[in-house]
Design a protein around this motif. Structure first.
Motif, PDB file in Angstrom:
ATOM      1  N   ARG A  31       0.806  -1.224   0.000  1.00 41.35           N
ATOM      2  CA  ARG A  31       0.000   0.000   0.000  1.00 41.35           C
ATOM      3  C   ARG A  31       0.839   1.274   0.000  1.00 41.35           C
ATOM      4  O   ARG A  31       0.294   2.371  -0.043  1.00 41.35           O
ATOM      5  N   ALA A  32       2.160   1.157   0.023  1.00 45.25           N
ATOM      6  CA  ALA A  32       3.025   2.307   0.292  1.00 45.25           C
ATOM      7  C   ALA A  32       3.634   2.976  -0.922  1.00 45.25           C
ATOM      8  O   ALA A  32       4.525   3.797  -0.770  1.00 45.25           O
ATOM      9  N   SER A  33       3.196   2.703  -2.114  1.00 44.10           N
ATOM     10  CA  SER A  33       3.871   3.247  -3.294  1.00 44.10           C
ATOM     11  C   SER A  33       4.000   4.769  -3.266  1.00 44.10           C
ATOM     12  O   SER A  33       5.007   5.310  -3.700  1.00 44.10           O
ATOM     13  N   LYS A  34       3.018   5.473  -2.728  1.00 47.86           N
ATOM     14  CA  LYS A  34       3.088   6.932  -2.673  1.00 47.86           C
ATOM     15  C   LYS A  34       3.700   7.442  -1.368  1.00 47.86           C
ATOM     16  O   LYS A  34       3.838   8.639  -1.187  1.00 47.86           O
ATOM     17  N   HIS A  35       4.047   6.547  -0.480  1.00 42.69           N
ATOM     18  CA  HIS A  35       4.560   6.942   0.829  1.00 42.69           C
ATOM     19  C   HIS A  35       6.034   6.577   1.015  1.00 42.69           C
ATOM     20  O   HIS A  35       6.528   6.566   2.130  1.00 42.69           O
ATOM     21  N   MET A  36       6.718   6.276  -0.073  1.00 40.03           N
ATOM     22  CA  MET A  36       8.145   5.957  -0.008  1.00 40.03           C
ATOM     23  C   MET A  36       8.952   7.217  -0.273  1.00 40.03           C
ATOM     24  O   MET A  36       8.617   7.984  -1.168  1.00 40.03           O
ATOM     25  N   ARG A  37      10.010   7.417   0.505  1.00 35.20           N
ATOM     26  CA  ARG A  37      10.895   8.550   0.232  1.00 35.20           C
ATOM     27  C   ARG A  37      12.334   8.118   0.451  1.00 35.20           C
ATOM     28  O   ARG A  37      12.624   7.304   1.320  1.00 35.20           O
ATOM     29  N   LYS A  38      13.204   8.684  -0.358  1.00 36.08           N
ATOM     30  CA  LYS A  38      14.627   8.365  -0.265  1.00 36.08           C
ATOM     31  C   LYS A  38      15.269   9.148   0.866  1.00 36.08           C
ATOM     32  O   LYS A  38      14.959  10.310   1.078  1.00 36.08           O
ATOM     33  N   LYS A  39      16.151   8.487   1.572  1.00 39.15           N
ATOM     34  CA  LYS A  39      16.958   9.107   2.620  1.00 39.15           C
ATOM     35  C   LYS A  39      18.375   8.590   2.397  1.00 39.15           C
ATOM     36  O   LYS A  39      18.719   7.508   2.852  1.00 39.15           O
ATOM     37  N   GLY A  40      19.157   9.356   1.641  1.00 47.60           N
ATOM     38  CA  GLY A  40      20.478   8.873   1.246  1.00 47.60           C
ATOM     39  C   GLY A  40      20.320   7.700   0.308  1.00 47.60           C
ATOM     40  O   GLY A  40      19.605   7.763  -0.687  1.00 47.60           O
TER      41      GLY A  40
END
Length: 70
Positions: A31-40
Motif C-alpha cells: 500500500r506504500a507506493s506513494k509513501h516511499m521517500r529516499k533518505k540517502g
C-alpha cells in the motif's frame, strides 16, 4: 518505485521480526507506493502507524528496520 520482490534483511530478522511480523510488512509495502521517500541510499516508508527502513539491492527491496509508531 519498481522492485522484483520484498525480502528480509538479516538485521530485520534478528532485531525486528518479533515486534513487526512479516505479514504486516507485506501489507504495508503493498500500500506504500506513494509513501516511499529516499533518505540517502535508503528508502523510508511511514504508513498506518508503521515506520520501515528499506534498501534496494539488485532490484529487490530489503526491509532493514520496522517499528510501530506509538
Amino acid at each position: 518505485m519498481y522492485f522484483k520482490a520484498v525480502r528480509k534483511d538479516p538485521h530485520y530478522i534478528e532485531n525486528h521480526e518479533k515486534q513487526v511480523p512479516w505479514d504486516e510488512i507485506s501489507r504495508i509495502v503493498q500500500r506504500a507506493s506513494k509513501h516511499m521517500r529516499k533518505k540517502g541510499d535508503k528508502i523510508e516508508i511511514e504508513l498506518e502507524g508503521y515506520y520501515l527502513l528499506c534498501e534496494m539491492k539488485e532490484g529487490y527491496l530489503y526491509v532493514i528496520n520496522a517499528k510501530r509508531n506509538t
